[in-house]
Design an enzyme around this catalytic site. Sequence first.
Site, PDB file in Angstrom:
ATOM      1  N   GLY A  12      32.002   5.171 -21.068  1.00 24.55           N
ATOM      2  CA  GLY A  12      33.080   6.041 -21.538  1.00 24.55           C
ATOM      3  C   GLY A  12      32.828   6.617 -22.924  1.00 24.55           C
ATOM      4  N   ASN A  37      37.017   6.245 -14.666  1.00 21.15           N
ATOM      5  CA  ASN A  37      37.527   7.342 -15.488  1.00 21.15           C
ATOM      6  C   ASN A  37      36.412   8.155 -16.140  1.00 21.15           C
ATOM      7  OD1 ASN A  37      39.669   8.836 -16.534  1.00 21.15           O
ATOM      8  ND2 ASN A  37      39.638   7.693 -18.458  1.00 21.15           N
ATOM      9  N   SER A 123      44.338  -0.886 -31.078  1.00 25.00           N
ATOM     10  CA  SER A 123      44.747   0.462 -31.463  1.00 25.00           C
ATOM     11  C   SER A 123      45.813   0.405 -32.550  1.00 25.00           C
ATOM     12  CB  SER A 123      45.320   1.155 -30.227  1.00 25.00           C
ATOM     13  OG  SER A 123      46.054   2.302 -30.585  1.00 25.00           O
ATOM     14  N   ALA A 124      45.846   1.444 -33.366  1.00 25.87           N
ATOM     15  CA  ALA A 124      46.899   1.571 -34.374  1.00 25.87           C
ATOM     16  C   ALA A 124      48.274   1.690 -33.727  1.00 25.87           C
ATOM     17  CB  ALA A 124      46.634   2.802 -35.236  1.00 25.87           C
ATOM     18  N   TYR A 148      51.015   0.925 -21.868  1.00 24.75           N
ATOM     19  CA  TYR A 148      49.663   0.976 -22.432  1.00 24.75           C
ATOM     20  C   TYR A 148      49.629   0.261 -23.794  1.00 24.75           C
ATOM     21  CZ  TYR A 148      46.038   2.812 -25.454  1.00 24.75           C
ATOM     22  OH  TYR A 148      45.030   2.900 -26.380  1.00 24.75           O
ATOM     23  N   LYS A 152      47.794  -3.474 -25.264  1.00 25.05           N
ATOM     24  CA  LYS A 152      46.988  -3.696 -26.476  1.00 25.05           C
ATOM     25  C   LYS A 152      47.536  -4.900 -27.240  1.00 25.05           C
ATOM     26  CE  LYS A 152      43.962  -0.378 -26.150  1.00 25.05           C
ATOM     27  NZ  LYS A 152      42.632  -0.766 -25.634  1.00 25.05           N
ATOM     28  N   PHE A 178      42.275   4.034 -35.343  1.00 29.03           N
ATOM     29  CA  PHE A 178      43.231   5.104 -35.596  1.00 29.03           C
ATOM     30  C   PHE A 178      42.903   6.225 -34.594  1.00 29.03           C
ATOM     31  CE2 PHE A 178      46.159   3.498 -38.685  1.00 29.03           C
ATOM     32  CZ  PHE A 178      45.619   2.220 -38.791  1.00 29.03           C
ATOM     33  N   ARG A 231      48.096  11.931 -39.093  1.00 28.31           N
ATOM     34  CA  ARG A 231      47.273  10.920 -38.440  1.00 28.31           C
ATOM     35  C   ARG A 231      46.013  10.679 -39.266  1.00 28.31           C
ATOM     36  NH1 ARG A 231      51.223  10.721 -36.030  1.00 28.31           N
ATOM     37  NH2 ARG A 231      51.643  10.691 -33.781  1.00 28.31           N
TER      38      ARG A 231
END
Length: 338
Positions: A12, A37, A123-124, A148, A152, A178, A231
């Site tokens: 990926g 995916n 993940s953030a 989702y 995490k 991030f 972001r």
Amino acid sequence: MKKTVLVSGGAGFIGSHVTVELIAAGYDVVVADNMSNCDLTCFEGVKKITGREDIPFVKMDFCDMDAVRRLFSQYSIDAVIHFAAFKAVGESVAEPLKYYKNNLISFMNILESGCPNVLFSSSATVYGEPEQVPVTEQSPRQPATSPYGNTKQICEDILQDTVKASGGALRGILLRYFNPIGAHPSALIGELPRGVPNNLVPFITQTAIGKRECLSIFGNDYPTADGTCLRDYIDIVDLAKAHVYAVRRMLDGKMEQGCEVYNVGTGRPVSVLELVNAFEKVNNLKLNYKFAPRRAGDVTAIWADPTLANEKLGWKAERSVEDTLKSAWAWELHLAGK
Ligand code: UFG
């Protein structure tokens, strides 16, 4: 002796960049992916970039414990970097069980394999809408707003608990990403979203090339300087390098805690509008965009305090957002055969 790192989900977007950097740093890599995916585009690109035709590739599903056992008996794996997971926020709301089953079972199977070093791609998103920015690793996690995001958080807890119970047999690292963007400077690997992209940069590049008519900027009435969200956009190669530093710390026995947590970001907030403007400027083109209503679930502003990763991992984001946006465009052109 060379150490071997298993990269689950290695075909990926993030996994392929991490594979390149691990090989450049002298590790042997086994790539495993169920290809649910992605296709082989990035894996082929990895072979070209590294000049290594012999990278082992195993097509398998980490939810299948027999397949996981077979993999670990076939290869002597020193560390696992686990990416194999579903990642579409909206889809996870519509099909929660698909997400909980896939993302949790695959990770638990990896932990059951008994591998002593496990790095999890977090993940953030675990910080939700933070009360204070930038966020440090000590900033409180907020209740997840999607299945989702919840997977995490749950995987973070599973790793923490399993490390604790292992009596020193297992070491874990949680990297909280991030917003990863861009592509390898060779333009041979990059992001390959299926269908309409959810994320900003693939939507920008697909609009610029004419695959999409117009970019919608979701919300220009946020309490930020230009009204659009803030972001922390982290270059994909910089992000990939953070994994090499983290794996090295594990394998060299340098960890100070059984499970360590690091923010992987630049520390630099960029608004959606700034990013769009920078994309136009560095690539010398005009983007068709309009302001649209806010997207449900978006946080106003989040960016990292990356001090811990800078100090403990010796890692720092290096690439400018301009160079990253050039690489994102070069990748889109490469895909279009231009
Ligand atoms: N955006 C647009 N238009 C688009 C796409 C995005 O304006 O077409 C805006 C969003 O509103 C947001 C910013 O661009 O303000 C970034 O959006 P992304 O979808 O690229 O990234 P997010 O910050 O929403 O996503 C990140 C991670 C996800 C994670 C999510 C949780 O990439 O993996 O946070 O909220 F799940």
